[in-house]
Write a protein that holds these residues in place. Structure first.
Motif, PDB file in Angstrom:
ATOM      1  N   ALA A   1      42.040  12.416  38.419  1.00  0.00           N
ATOM      2  CA  ALA A   1      43.007  12.592  37.333  1.00  0.00           C
ATOM      3  C   ALA A   1      43.024  14.024  36.781  1.00  0.00           C
ATOM      4  CB  ALA A   1      42.679  11.610  36.197  1.00  0.00           C
ATOM      5  N   ASP A   2      41.994  14.805  37.085  1.00  0.00           N
ATOM      6  CA  ASP A   2      41.853  16.152  36.487  1.00  0.00           C
ATOM      7  C   ASP A   2      42.812  17.150  37.142  1.00  0.00           C
ATOM      8  OD1 ASP A   2      41.079  18.635  35.619  1.00  0.00           O
ATOM      9  OD2 ASP A   2      38.931  18.276  35.842  1.00  0.00           O
ATOM     10  N   PRO A   3      43.786  17.667  36.385  1.00  0.00           N
ATOM     11  CA  PRO A   3      44.769  18.578  36.993  1.00  0.00           C
ATOM     12  C   PRO A   3      44.149  19.910  37.434  1.00  0.00           C
ATOM     13  CG  PRO A   3      45.107  18.432  34.610  1.00  0.00           C
ATOM     14  CD  PRO A   3      44.068  17.412  34.961  1.00  0.00           C
TER      15      PRO A   3
ATOM     16  N   SER B   1      49.827  21.411  44.558  1.00  0.00           N
ATOM     17  CA  SER B   1      49.695  21.150  43.126  1.00  0.00           C
ATOM     18  C   SER B   1      50.427  22.222  42.318  1.00  0.00           C
ATOM     19  CB  SER B   1      48.207  21.115  42.751  1.00  0.00           C
ATOM     20  OG  SER B   1      48.043  21.189  41.361  1.00  0.00           O
ATOM     21  N   PHE B   2      50.253  23.504  42.686  1.00  0.00           N
ATOM     22  CA  PHE B   2      50.940  24.598  41.989  1.00  0.00           C
ATOM     23  C   PHE B   2      52.456  24.446  42.135  1.00  0.00           C
ATOM     24  CE2 PHE B   2      47.022  27.454  42.960  1.00  0.00           C
ATOM     25  CZ  PHE B   2      46.319  26.862  41.926  1.00  0.00           C
ATOM     26  N   ALA B   3      52.898  24.033  43.321  1.00  0.00           N
ATOM     27  CA  ALA B   3      54.337  23.847  43.558  1.00  0.00           C
ATOM     28  C   ALA B   3      54.887  22.745  42.654  1.00  0.00           C
ATOM     29  CB  ALA B   3      54.587  23.522  45.027  1.00  0.00           C
ATOM     30  N   ARG B   4      54.103  21.656  42.504  1.00  0.00           N
ATOM     31  CA  ARG B   4      54.539  20.573  41.614  1.00  0.00           C
ATOM     32  C   ARG B   4      54.618  21.065  40.177  1.00  0.00           C
ATOM     33  NH1 ARG B   4      51.241  17.378  44.986  1.00  0.00           N
ATOM     34  NH2 ARG B   4      49.476  17.599  43.576  1.00  0.00           N
ATOM     35  N   ASP B   5      53.613  21.872  39.779  1.00  0.00           N
ATOM     36  CA  ASP B   5      53.618  22.432  38.420  1.00  0.00           C
ATOM     37  C   ASP B   5      54.884  23.257  38.200  1.00  0.00           C
ATOM     38  OD1 ASP B   5      51.218  21.297  38.029  1.00  0.00           O
ATOM     39  OD2 ASP B   5      50.030  23.143  38.105  1.00  0.00           O
ATOM     40  N   ALA B   6      55.211  24.093  39.193  1.00  0.00           N
ATOM     41  CA  ALA B   6      56.382  24.967  39.080  1.00  0.00           C
ATOM     42  C   ALA B   6      57.652  24.150  38.902  1.00  0.00           C
ATOM     43  CB  ALA B   6      56.482  25.868  40.317  1.00  0.00           C
ATOM     44  N   VAL B   7      57.749  23.061  39.655  1.00  0.00           N
ATOM     45  CA  VAL B   7      58.924  22.192  39.534  1.00  0.00           C
ATOM     46  C   VAL B   7      58.955  21.554  38.148  1.00  0.00           C
ATOM     47  CG1 VAL B   7      59.974  20.059  40.378  1.00  0.00           C
ATOM     48  CG2 VAL B   7      59.108  21.752  42.011  1.00  0.00           C
TER      49      VAL B   7
ATOM     50  N   ARG C   1      44.998  36.745  40.967  1.00  0.00           N
ATOM     51  CA  ARG C   1      45.683  37.813  40.225  1.00  0.00           C
ATOM     52  C   ARG C   1      46.732  37.242  39.267  1.00  0.00           C
ATOM     53  NH1 ARG C   1      46.759  40.689  45.026  1.00  0.00           N
ATOM     54  NH2 ARG C   1      44.897  41.744  45.740  1.00  0.00           N
ATOM     55  N   SER C   2      47.312  36.090  39.670  1.00  0.00           N
ATOM     56  CA  SER C   2      48.298  35.483  38.770  1.00  0.00           C
ATOM     57  C   SER C   2      47.680  34.342  37.957  1.00  0.00           C
ATOM     58  CB  SER C   2      49.505  34.994  39.574  1.00  0.00           C
ATOM     59  OG  SER C   2      49.102  34.047  40.531  1.00  0.00           O
ATOM     60  N   GLY C   3      46.353  34.348  37.864  1.00  0.00           N
ATOM     61  CA  GLY C   3      45.678  33.412  36.961  1.00  0.00           C
ATOM     62  C   GLY C   3      45.515  31.995  37.483  1.00  0.00           C
ATOM     63  N   ARG C   4      45.701  31.810  38.800  1.00  0.00           N
ATOM     64  CA  ARG C   4      45.524  30.458  39.355  1.00  0.00           C
ATOM     65  C   ARG C   4      44.263  30.396  40.212  1.00  0.00           C
ATOM     66  NH1 ARG C   4      51.399  29.791  41.940  1.00  0.00           N
ATOM     67  NH2 ARG C   4      50.784  31.876  42.563  1.00  0.00           N
ATOM     68  N   GLN C   5      43.590  29.272  40.172  1.00  0.00           N
ATOM     69  CA  GLN C   5      42.306  29.128  40.865  1.00  0.00           C
ATOM     70  C   GLN C   5      42.247  27.781  41.594  1.00  0.00           C
ATOM     71  OE1 GLN C   5      39.276  31.151  40.961  1.00  0.00           O
ATOM     72  NE2 GLN C   5      38.911  29.591  42.507  1.00  0.00           N
ATOM     73  N   ALA C   6      41.991  27.828  42.908  1.00  0.00           N
ATOM     74  CA  ALA C   6      41.818  26.584  43.674  1.00  0.00           C
ATOM     75  C   ALA C   6      40.406  26.053  43.457  1.00  0.00           C
ATOM     76  CB  ALA C   6      42.065  26.839  45.154  1.00  0.00           C
ATOM     77  N   VAL C   7      40.297  24.748  43.210  1.00  0.00           N
ATOM     78  CA  VAL C   7      39.003  24.135  42.872  1.00  0.00           C
ATOM     79  C   VAL C   7      38.704  22.947  43.791  1.00  0.00           C
ATOM     80  CG1 VAL C   7      37.679  22.935  41.080  1.00  0.00           C
ATOM     81  CG2 VAL C   7      39.213  24.835  40.448  1.00  0.00           C
ATOM     82  N   LEU C   8      37.515  22.980  44.384  1.00  0.00           N
ATOM     83  CA  LEU C   8      37.015  21.862  45.203  1.00  0.00           C
ATOM     84  C   LEU C   8      35.819  21.249  44.483  1.00  0.00           C
ATOM     85  CD1 LEU C   8      36.690  20.237  47.897  1.00  0.00           C
ATOM     86  CD2 LEU C   8      35.294  22.134  48.746  1.00  0.00           C
TER      87      LEU C   8
END
Lengths: 290, 290
Positions: free
Chosen positions: B87-89, B281-287, B28-35
């Motif tokens: 390396a792919d964020p 990863s999202f937490a690191r982005d936020a920081v 809903r907030s535009g974030r997607q977990a990818v495996l």
């Protein structure tokens, strides 16, 4: 019956002689193996141990550089020195001596020791490589247990071994070294109760807990070989192990002494690992030059 | 007495529901977990498993990207893809599926999976961190054993656990997870003879060898809980474990089924690990943004 003593002195001397011969060869061609020991404590028994390591290195022709940061060293300071030593092409082995100043955990710092110089196998990367069976330096104390048993021709494959103590420095790496040698391993610790339930059925018991008198005759069977990895300073200043030799020696099949057992081999292996690290470094240099 | 069945289906469903709820919030907030799952085989049962993983991920709202390099992929090719994915964020979890083409060892390649994305704990660095008790993803199968025992309220602290199998994928990491939980652990393997000598005294026996029918009633005591990690394809095409349920179920206190036991939990945990990796990863982005 009295337990056969399983001393480490001769094995340590043989390893040191092997190190000294190669170090002497290298010196003639202008190459010098270097071990850096980072110390940040005022603890007298630690400083005594480090001085004895420097002296032993000296006798074998390895240059052991003491990097004494003092008891007030900060974590960033220690980290910076480990980074510098990891990058320094003149240094082949790095040892971070514990204890560290209060509040500073060795666990975080040892990750800064590059695995190719991690001669005491402290970096989790080294331990992970050991676990999967890849090339890595094992913690010297853990390897000393295996080398001492090999030296006294005590077979490991197919034997049942109880390891008492689950530290990342001795118990856990020893477990993996023993698995690589086809021993069946039971790893015991403070929650293993009663401890004798796990140690009595074993063919070989190795103890690395740090509690004098932990292992008594009750913990072992008559044909058990006992390896005492403990090094504790008793009230009267004597060095004692984790095994009570007065009750265990009359019962066990074999017993390593403290001092003069595992500890002496450990120091020799640290020097051998430094030599191996230097050899790999010189080989890389030769490839780079040619 | 018949062994209490210890299925994994409900636990797997609970974990997946937890994953799905958070993945939906993120979407809903535009974030997607990818495996990302790297495959280089034509083996039908492997491809079947990978397709089932993709389907399971899809249902929980995780984007599972199949990187199929084909059965003729070379080692440098696989290595390059693992480097790119590390390396792919946009990618949060990476799985290198075995088997690989003949002559290519997974051991070298998994070192290219950055530990923060190593959701199946394959990199020796992840295993080393697990050994010392630092934050790391455990191999999902090993963790599934512990989670399944927890779910069925079988205590571990102070219990004696026999682990049969010493692979870096299950047996060894499971051993460390159990040590962290204060179990006393005996690790057995092909050189542990007779095997029953080591499994019969244990409170819990976990088997991860890959040999159908390895564990029979002879190997266990009447109050033993048995965890079957084996997944073997029988001649008639059925999936069978390492335990002979016909002789063990009438004797044991508890037994995990195959299929429907450890395996189902493993897939759910892989998705949970991917979610955890994405969260970090999202937490690191936020920081980084703030």
């Amino acid at each position: 019956m009295t337990a056969t003593p399983l001393p480490g002195g001769r094995l340590a001397a043989e390893i040191k002689a092997q190190v000294a011969a190669l170090a002497e060869d290298w010196r003639r061609s202008g190459r010098q193996a270097v071990l850096a020991v980072v110390v940040a404590t005022a603890d007298e028994s630690t400083l005594w141990y480090v001085r004895s390591l420097v002296a032993a290195a000296d006798k074998t022709g390895i240059d052991c550089r003491l990097v004494d940061l003092g008891a007030t060293a900060t974590e960033p300071e220690i980290a910076r020195h480990l980074d510098d030593l990891s990058a320094d092409p003149q240094v082949h082995g790095i040892l971070l001596q514990t204890p560290l100043p209060p509040g500073i955990a060795a666990a975080r710092l040892v990750e800064r020791i590059v695995p190719s110089k991690d001669v005491d196998g402290a970096n989790p990367s080294s331990l992970g490589r050991l676990l999967v069976g890849q090339q890595a330096f094992a913690p010297a104390t853990a390897r000393a247990v295996v080398e001492l048993l090999d030296y006294h021709q005590i077979p490991l494959a197919g034997r049942h071994m109880a390891v008492v103590g689950r530290s990342a420095v001795v118990g856990k790496p020893l477990l993996h070294l023993l698995l690589h040698r086809d021993a069946t391993v039971t790893i015991c610790h403070s929650a293993s109760k009663p401890l004798a339930r796990f140690t009595r059925p074993a063919d070989i018991v190795a103890v690395a807990v740090g509690r004098p008198g932990l292992i008594t005759a009750d913990h072992i069977a008559p044909d058990t070989v006992v390896v005492d990895v403990g090094t504790n300073v008793a009230e009267d200043g004597r060095l004692v192990g984790d095994v009570d030799p007065d009750t265990v020696a009359p019962v066990a099949a074999g017993l390593t002494p403290v001092p003069g057992g595992v500890g002496s081999v450990t120091t020799a292996l640290l020097l051998l690992h430094t030599l191996d690290a230097a050899r790999a470094s010189f080989a890389r240099d030769a490839v780079a030059i040619s």
